[in-house]
Design an enzyme around this catalytic site. Structure first.
Site, PDB file in Angstrom:
ATOM      1  N   LYS A 157       0.866  -1.183   0.000  1.00 58.00           N
ATOM      2  CA  LYS A 157       0.000   0.000   0.000  1.00 58.00           C
ATOM      3  C   LYS A 157       0.903   1.234   0.000  1.00 58.00           C
ATOM      4  O   LYS A 157       1.945   1.246   0.667  1.00 58.00           O
ATOM      5  CB  LYS A 157      -0.878  -0.040   1.261  1.00 58.00           C
ATOM      6  CG  LYS A 157      -1.898   1.101   1.364  1.00 58.00           C
ATOM      7  CD  LYS A 157      -2.796   0.913   2.589  1.00 58.00           C
ATOM      8  CE  LYS A 157      -3.825   2.028   2.747  1.00 58.00           C
ATOM      9  NZ  LYS A 157      -4.694   1.848   3.915  1.00 58.00           N
TER      10      LYS A 157
ATOM     11  N   SER B 293      -9.811   2.223   3.167  1.00 60.58           N
ATOM     12  CA  SER B 293      -8.925   2.927   2.272  1.00 60.58           C
ATOM     13  C   SER B 293      -7.991   2.040   1.455  1.00 60.58           C
ATOM     14  O   SER B 293      -7.438   2.504   0.464  1.00 60.58           O
ATOM     15  CB  SER B 293      -8.087   3.911   3.080  1.00 60.58           C
ATOM     16  OG  SER B 293      -7.214   3.213   3.966  1.00 60.58           O
TER      17      SER B 293
ATOM     18  N   SER C 164     -10.036  -0.254   7.252  1.00 62.97           N
ATOM     19  CA  SER C 164      -9.476  -0.144   5.899  1.00 62.97           C
ATOM     20  C   SER C 164      -8.839  -1.391   5.325  1.00 62.97           C
ATOM     21  O   SER C 164      -8.476  -1.408   4.157  1.00 62.97           O
ATOM     22  CB  SER C 164      -8.461   0.988   5.846  1.00 62.97           C
ATOM     23  OG  SER C 164      -9.137   2.207   5.710  1.00 62.97           O
TER      24      SER C 164
HETATM   25  N1  GLN Z   1     -13.133   4.520   6.672  1.00 63.30           N
HETATM   26  C1  GLN Z   1     -12.509   4.921   7.898  1.00 63.30           C
HETATM   27  C2  GLN Z   1     -12.084   6.354   7.810  1.00 63.30           C
HETATM   28  O1  GLN Z   1     -12.370   6.954   6.841  1.00 63.30           O
HETATM   29  C3  GLN Z   1     -11.357   4.027   8.214  1.00 63.30           C
HETATM   30  C4  GLN Z   1     -10.147   4.312   7.406  1.00 63.30           C
HETATM   31  C5  GLN Z   1      -9.006   3.444   7.754  1.00 63.30           C
HETATM   32  O2  GLN Z   1      -9.166   2.390   8.380  1.00 63.30           O
HETATM   33  N2  GLN Z   1      -7.821   3.892   7.389  1.00 63.30           N
HETATM   34  O3  GLN Z   1     -11.464   6.890   8.668  1.00 63.30           O
END
Ligand code: GLN
Length: 487
Positions: free
Chosen positions: A76, A151, A175
């Site tokens: 990532k 994400s 995410s």
């Molecule tokens: N969707 C969540 C957020 O927007 C989690 C994102 C993540 O786990 N990095 O913060």
């Protein structure tokens, strides 16, 4: 040539049926063929990959292969990679080339992996749909009109489309698990502190944790084994030996207790997901597991708590991107003030700005007690709910996501609607617990994921439970079909 698992690649490399160079080339070709459709990558590191593959073949020939020698993967784009752009999908870091490797990247290189490239993601890992990436959204391989989740959408989509056999990802509120769910692959968020955060660009430091995404639990076990471990460079890293996860996958499901929180299940999970989740639970029961009703009384407070704690920490972490220490600098600043505000104004996208504003607000004097301190107290209660639950059961079970993959633009107008996506995943981050999402069915040709949350440092039990389920089912082997054809 098409491989379905990291395990199989390892076996064939070891048996010298194929070389790492051949495998690497064929994955690079597949990436190039599918990338125009999916946009799962921010950078490809082809030359470096071919060199690493050659070196891996030499190690194998010399009988010096390690855990993952010669296996191609992608990182990532939140992990610092020496000499390679590390953008976090932000205009702010578009030209940032890291001078060092994250510990996770180093550990995996040590285990012998070949890095094919850096995967696309939501900007600074803030989002649930990959629509906040500065490089444009990733498309879901099962239906390119739909989001892959976020994400870590790039990692999940790349694995689902078999552009890579496995990828690294991070999970602050879901995410790893939510995109794994929406893309039909397996993803594990380890216990907080299990994997070093050094060199992983920080979003919310007390929640962030790195983990693997791969087709199966068995492959996740191999990846986790390579990435986990104590790191003196991360003060929250835990000094505990790393189990040989990939050799502990045969723990029987017999007698294991699966806790169903009544807060999620009492009124039935959504009508859409219900039959699929029911069938998955039945499969666990047939394997000898027992379903037990439990309660997580504070479950409904998880999202509001997270959306105080995470922005607060992000507002602090992202202050370093000021055009001086790090990041994009505006042209011709009039003075220092102008440089800060224009550099940050130009460098960050809307969602990141929203989080910084909220975070700064909840930490400001006068509001700190009302919001931040309160959120920390509720966080403790949520953790306590799980501690009580694990006195009765081995795993806490729920769907991984609210629904199957949704369409682009469907949830962008209302941020709160988007934030609700992580209803089931956020509690594990607030409590620091390990949690896994595995594919457990489909609705209209779109994957559904089941989440298992385990007790602290019970990654091995989680991976084994998922593996046992995957021995009995083939949801994790299904490949995306577009108009009836394989991608
Ligand atoms: N969707 C969540 C957020 O927007 C989690 C994102 C993540 O786990 N990095 O913060």
């Amino acid at each position: 040539m098409s491989y379905q698992s990291i395990r199989q690649i390892r076996d064939d490399l070891a048996a010298k049926k194929i070389s790492s160079l051949e495998i690497t080339r064929s994955y690079l070709e597949r990436i190039k063929a599918l990338e125009p459709k999916l946009n799962a990558f921010i950078s490809l590191t082809e030359e470096q990959a071919l060199q690493q593959a050659q070196a891996a073949d030499q190690l194998i020939a010399d009988g010096n292969a390690g855990l993952l020698t010669g296996v191609p993967i992608a990182h990532k784009d939140i992990f610092c990679t020496k000499g390679v752009r590390t953008s976090c999908a932000s205009h702010m870091l578009d030209s940032f080339v890291s001078p060092y490797d994250a510990t996770l990247v180093q550990n995996m290189a040590q285990a012998g992996v070949v890095m094919l490239g850096k995967t696309n993601m939501d900007e600074f890992a803030m989002g649930s749909s990959n629509e906040t990436s500065w490089y444009g959204p990733v498309k879901n391989p099962w239906d390119t009109d739909r989001v892959p989740g976020g994400s870590s959408g790039g990692s999940a989509a790349a694995v689902a489309a078999r552009m890579v056999p496995g990828a690294t990802a991070t999970d602050t509120g879901g995410s790893i698990r939510q995109p794994a769910s929406l893309c039909g692959v397996t993803g594990l968020k380890p216990t907080y502190g299990r994997v070093s955060r050094y060199g992983m660009i920080a979003f919310a430091s007390s929640l962030d944790q790195a983990g693997p995404i791969a087709p199966s639990a068995e492959d996740c076990a191999l990846l986790l084994e390579a990435m986990a471990g104590f790191d003196p460079l991360d003060s929250t890293s835990v000094d505990r030996p790393v189990p040989a996860y990939s050799q502990q996958l045969e723990q029987p499901l017999e007698g294991k207790k699966l806790g169903l929180p009544k807060e999620y299940f009492a009124g039935g999970v959504s009508a859409e997901l219900e039959p699929v989740i029911e069938a998955a639970l039945k499969e666990f029961e047939q394997a000898g597991a027992e379903l037990v009703e439990i309660s997580l009384p504070n479950a409904d407070l998880a999202i509001p708590t997270y959306y105080v704690v995470a922005p607060a920490e992000c507002s602090t972490n992202l202050s370093r991107f000021d055009g001086v220490r790090y990041g994009h600098r505006c042209d011709n600043p009039r003075d220092l003030e102008d440089m800060y505000s224009r550099s940050r104004g130009e460098g960050f996208g809307d969602e990141v700005k929203r989080r910084i504003l909220v975070g700064t607000f909840v930490l400001s004097s006068g509001f700190y007690d009302a919001y931040y301190r309160q959120a920390q107290k509720i966080r403790r209660l949520i953790k306590q709910d799980f501690v009580s639950a694990f006195e009765q059961v081995d795993f806490v079970v729920s769907p991984s996501a609210l629904s199957t993959a949704f369409r682009f633009g469907e949830k962008t107008a209302d941020p709160v609607e988007m934030y609700r996506e992580d209803l089931y995943t956020i509690p594990a981050n607030l409590a620091g617990l390990p949690a896994l999402s595995l594919p457990c069915g489909q609705i209209n040709n779109l994957p559904v994921g089941l989440q298992l949350v385990g007790n602290y440092f019970c990654e091995s039990q989680l991976l084994s439970a998922a593996h046992q389920y995957q021995q009995r089912t083939d949801w994790h082997l299904k490949l995306p079909q577009v108009n009836g054809e394989s991608l």
